[in-house]
Design an enzyme around this catalytic site. Structure first.
Site, PDB file in Angstrom:
ATOM      1  N   SER A   1      51.598 -43.452  13.409  1.00  0.00           N
ATOM      2  CA  SER A   1      51.303 -43.853  14.796  1.00  0.00           C
ATOM      3  C   SER A   1      49.904 -43.458  15.261  1.00  0.00           C
ATOM      4  O   SER A   1      49.230 -44.274  15.905  1.00  0.00           O
ATOM      5  CB  SER A   1      52.366 -43.288  15.744  1.00  0.00           C
ATOM      6  OG  SER A   1      53.595 -43.899  15.457  1.00  0.00           O
TER       7      SER A   1
ATOM      8  N   LYS B   1      64.836 -39.137  20.320  1.00  0.00           N
ATOM      9  CA  LYS B   1      64.927 -40.454  20.984  1.00  0.00           C
ATOM     10  C   LYS B   1      66.034 -40.515  22.046  1.00  0.00           C
ATOM     11  O   LYS B   1      65.884 -41.207  23.047  1.00  0.00           O
ATOM     12  CB  LYS B   1      65.123 -41.566  19.952  1.00  0.00           C
ATOM     13  CG  LYS B   1      63.831 -41.960  19.243  1.00  0.00           C
ATOM     14  CD  LYS B   1      64.052 -43.157  18.340  1.00  0.00           C
ATOM     15  CE  LYS B   1      62.725 -43.688  17.834  1.00  0.00           C
ATOM     16  NZ  LYS B   1      62.870 -44.902  17.025  1.00  0.00           N
TER      17      LYS B   1
ATOM     18  N   GLY C   1      58.991 -52.776   6.448  1.00  0.00           N
ATOM     19  CA  GLY C   1      59.057 -52.148   7.766  1.00  0.00           C
ATOM     20  C   GLY C   1      57.721 -51.952   8.472  1.00  0.00           C
ATOM     21  O   GLY C   1      57.700 -51.515   9.628  1.00  0.00           O
TER      22      GLY C   1
HETATM   23  P1  NAP Z   1      70.246 -43.314  11.380  1.00  0.00           P
HETATM   24  O1  NAP Z   1      70.431 -43.506  12.831  1.00  0.00           O
HETATM   25  O2  NAP Z   1      70.382 -41.957  10.785  1.00  0.00           O
HETATM   26  O3  NAP Z   1      71.236 -44.328  10.613  1.00  0.00           O
HETATM   27  C1  NAP Z   1      71.281 -44.327   9.215  1.00  0.00           C
HETATM   28  C2  NAP Z   1      72.168 -45.484   8.732  1.00  0.00           C
HETATM   29  O4  NAP Z   1      72.056 -45.539   7.304  1.00  0.00           O
HETATM   30  C3  NAP Z   1      73.642 -45.302   9.046  1.00  0.00           C
HETATM   31  O5  NAP Z   1      74.210 -46.572   9.225  1.00  0.00           O
HETATM   32  C4  NAP Z   1      74.162 -44.635   7.775  1.00  0.00           C
HETATM   33  O6  NAP Z   1      75.532 -44.904   7.517  1.00  0.00           O
HETATM   34  C5  NAP Z   1      73.347 -45.332   6.723  1.00  0.00           C
HETATM   35  N1  NAP Z   1      73.163 -44.506   5.517  1.00  0.00           N
HETATM   36  C6  NAP Z   1      72.386 -43.397   5.387  1.00  0.00           C
HETATM   37  N2  NAP Z   1      72.442 -42.928   4.137  1.00  0.00           N
HETATM   38  C7  NAP Z   1      73.285 -43.756   3.453  1.00  0.00           C
HETATM   39  C8  NAP Z   1      73.763 -43.791   2.118  1.00  0.00           C
HETATM   40  N3  NAP Z   1      73.363 -42.894   1.216  1.00  0.00           N
HETATM   41  N4  NAP Z   1      74.623 -44.771   1.765  1.00  0.00           N
HETATM   42  C9  NAP Z   1      75.041 -45.693   2.673  1.00  0.00           C
HETATM   43  N5  NAP Z   1      74.632 -45.713   3.949  1.00  0.00           N
HETATM   44  C10 NAP Z   1      73.751 -44.752   4.337  1.00  0.00           C
HETATM   45  O7  NAP Z   1      68.779 -43.792  10.934  1.00  0.00           O
HETATM   46  P2  NAP Z   1      67.879 -44.938  11.611  1.00  0.00           P
HETATM   47  O8  NAP Z   1      66.975 -44.335  12.606  1.00  0.00           O
HETATM   48  O9  NAP Z   1      68.783 -46.027  12.022  1.00  0.00           O
HETATM   49  O10 NAP Z   1      66.935 -45.392  10.392  1.00  0.00           O
HETATM   50  C11 NAP Z   1      67.447 -46.213   9.345  1.00  0.00           C
HETATM   51  C12 NAP Z   1      66.291 -46.678   8.468  1.00  0.00           C
HETATM   52  O11 NAP Z   1      65.400 -47.535   9.227  1.00  0.00           O
HETATM   53  C13 NAP Z   1      65.408 -45.565   7.917  1.00  0.00           C
HETATM   54  O12 NAP Z   1      65.027 -45.900   6.616  1.00  0.00           O
HETATM   55  C14 NAP Z   1      64.189 -45.572   8.831  1.00  0.00           C
HETATM   56  O13 NAP Z   1      63.033 -45.090   8.194  1.00  0.00           O
HETATM   57  C15 NAP Z   1      64.067 -47.063   9.112  1.00  0.00           C
HETATM   58  N6  NAP Z   1      63.368 -47.348  10.374  1.00  0.00           N
HETATM   59  C16 NAP Z   1      62.199 -48.080  10.317  1.00  0.00           C
HETATM   60  C17 NAP Z   1      61.531 -48.373  11.480  1.00  0.00           C
HETATM   61  C18 NAP Z   1      60.259 -49.175  11.393  1.00  0.00           C
HETATM   62  O14 NAP Z   1      59.530 -49.256  12.390  1.00  0.00           O
HETATM   63  N7  NAP Z   1      59.968 -49.793  10.289  1.00  0.00           N
HETATM   64  C19 NAP Z   1      62.013 -47.926  12.713  1.00  0.00           C
HETATM   65  C20 NAP Z   1      63.211 -47.192  12.743  1.00  0.00           C
HETATM   66  C21 NAP Z   1      63.875 -46.909  11.548  1.00  0.00           C
HETATM   67  P3  NAP Z   1      76.719 -44.006   8.162  1.00  0.00           P
HETATM   68  O15 NAP Z   1      76.903 -44.530   9.564  1.00  0.00           O
HETATM   69  O16 NAP Z   1      77.882 -44.280   7.292  1.00  0.00           O
HETATM   70  O17 NAP Z   1      76.235 -42.584   8.129  1.00  0.00           O
END
Ligand code: NAP
Length: 287
Positions: free
Chosen positions: A24, A72, A246
């Site tokens: 950022s 957040k 992303g």
């Molecule tokens: P989060 O709120 O912690 O949610 C994680 C999600 O991934 C949950 O649905 C979780 O499932 C699932 N998960 C995690 N580990 C897993 C595994 N080993 N096997 C199966 N499912 C798994 O995280 P988030 O903030 O949503 O972020 C998710 C991803 O998006 C990350 O990679 C993050 O870097 C990316 N992201 C990118 C941007 C961007 O601007 N490009 C912005 C935000 C996030 P359960 O519900 O079963 O735990």
């Protein structure tokens, strides 16, 4: 580039923990500089237990700030108002400080949908598989429904996906939302979106979904940008799918945050070289 920093330079920040790898500051400082703004954007590491005592410092010195994990949701009780998207997502990634009145926004949804639409993709009536039910998936789910996409949410924890479905139905009035566990995905989809960390560095060989499902998709979107091209995107590319990582989401949520802070739209011609420079660097630096 730093010659313009003076006592009256407007200060902006991103707060989170960990914060060391955030892109950022580079995105925002480049845009401020190219836009001839007397502004500086820094990253501030603030631990969960220090958030409350950091609020007066932020309010008294910063015009605006972004919020990343783990704050957040935690920031919300300290804010004076929330915009509609922040209320929907129950998460804030941008605060605008108007003479001490702190207003919470969430620009992640804008970043997500803009990264899709700028590729000329229209989600209307498209069968969309969203993998994940966490914070990023929630944002994507609202935006997909707002664009009349046909949504299926696949998650490891089925309960979390069911809860998200109920919330989406309540807030959007859309009823046709399917839910399943990741193992139960057998159908083919027009668009597959990974909103889990599966495949992120260092677990770069992992795939969130079976290759046979990827094969038939038109568009594959991975919210991960480290690695630049995840295993999922490598497979998708192999099968000729349109691929998005992303970075675009990250970049355009930042653009929207600046537009909220300054009240001015940023010229797309000014943004494009910044986008390309940062994307090229990311491509070189992460594998
Ligand atoms: P989060 O709120 O912690 O949610 C994680 C999600 O991934 C949950 O649905 C979780 O499932 C699932 N998960 C995690 N580990 C897993 C595994 N080993 N096997 C199966 N499912 C798994 O995280 P988030 O903030 O949503 O972020 C998710 C991803 O998006 C990350 O990679 C993050 O870097 C990316 N992201 C990118 C941007 C961007 O601007 N490009 C912005 C935000 C996030 P359960 O519900 O079963 O735990």
């Amino acid at each position: 580039m730093m010659g313009h920093i003076k006592a009256n330079t407007r200060l902006y920040a991103v707060i989170g923990d960990p914060i060391g790898h955030s892109m950022s500051p580079e995105i925002h400082n480049q845009i401020f500089y190219q836009n001839q703004q007397n502004a500086l954007y820094i990253s501030l590491k603030i631990a969960i237990e220090d958030l409350e005592k950091s609020i007066p410092l932020l309010r008294d010195n910063f015009i605006g700030w972004n919020i990343t994990k783990p704050h957040k949701q935690r920031i919300i009780p300290y804010l004076d108002a929330l915009d509609e998207r922040a209320k929907w997502y129950q998460a804030v990634n941008t605060v605008k400080n108007v003479n001490g009145r702190m207003i919470g926004y969430n620009t992640d949804g804008y970043g997500f949908i803009n990264s899709i639409e700028k590729e000329g993709i229209n989600l209307r009536n498209q069968k969309v598989l969203l993998i994940g039910a966490g914070g990023a998936a929630r944002v994507a789910a609202y935006e997909i429904l707002m664009k009349d996409g046909c949504l299926t949410i696949a998650n490891r924890s089925i309960k979390k996906a069911e809860d998200l479905k109920k919330e989406l139905m309540r807030n959007t009035g859309k009823e046709e939302i399917a839910v399943c566990s990741i193992e139960e995905v057998h159908q083919n989809y027009d668009c597959i979106i990974n909103a889990t960390p599966i495949g992120m560095y260092p677990e770069i060989e992992a795939m969130p979904i079976a290759e046979k499902i990827v094969k038939h998709a038109k568009i594959v979107y991975d919210m991960i940008y480290n690695p630049y091209k995840t295993k999922l995107l490598q497979k998708a590319e192999h099968y000729g799918c349109k691929c998005i990582n992303g970075f675009a989401m990250l970049f355009y949520q930042a653009v929207k945050a600046q537009e909220i802070w300054t009240g001015d739209l940023i010229d797309p011609n000014l943004l494009m070289p910044i986008y390309e420079e940062l994307e090229n660097r990311l491509r070189r630096e992460v594998k």
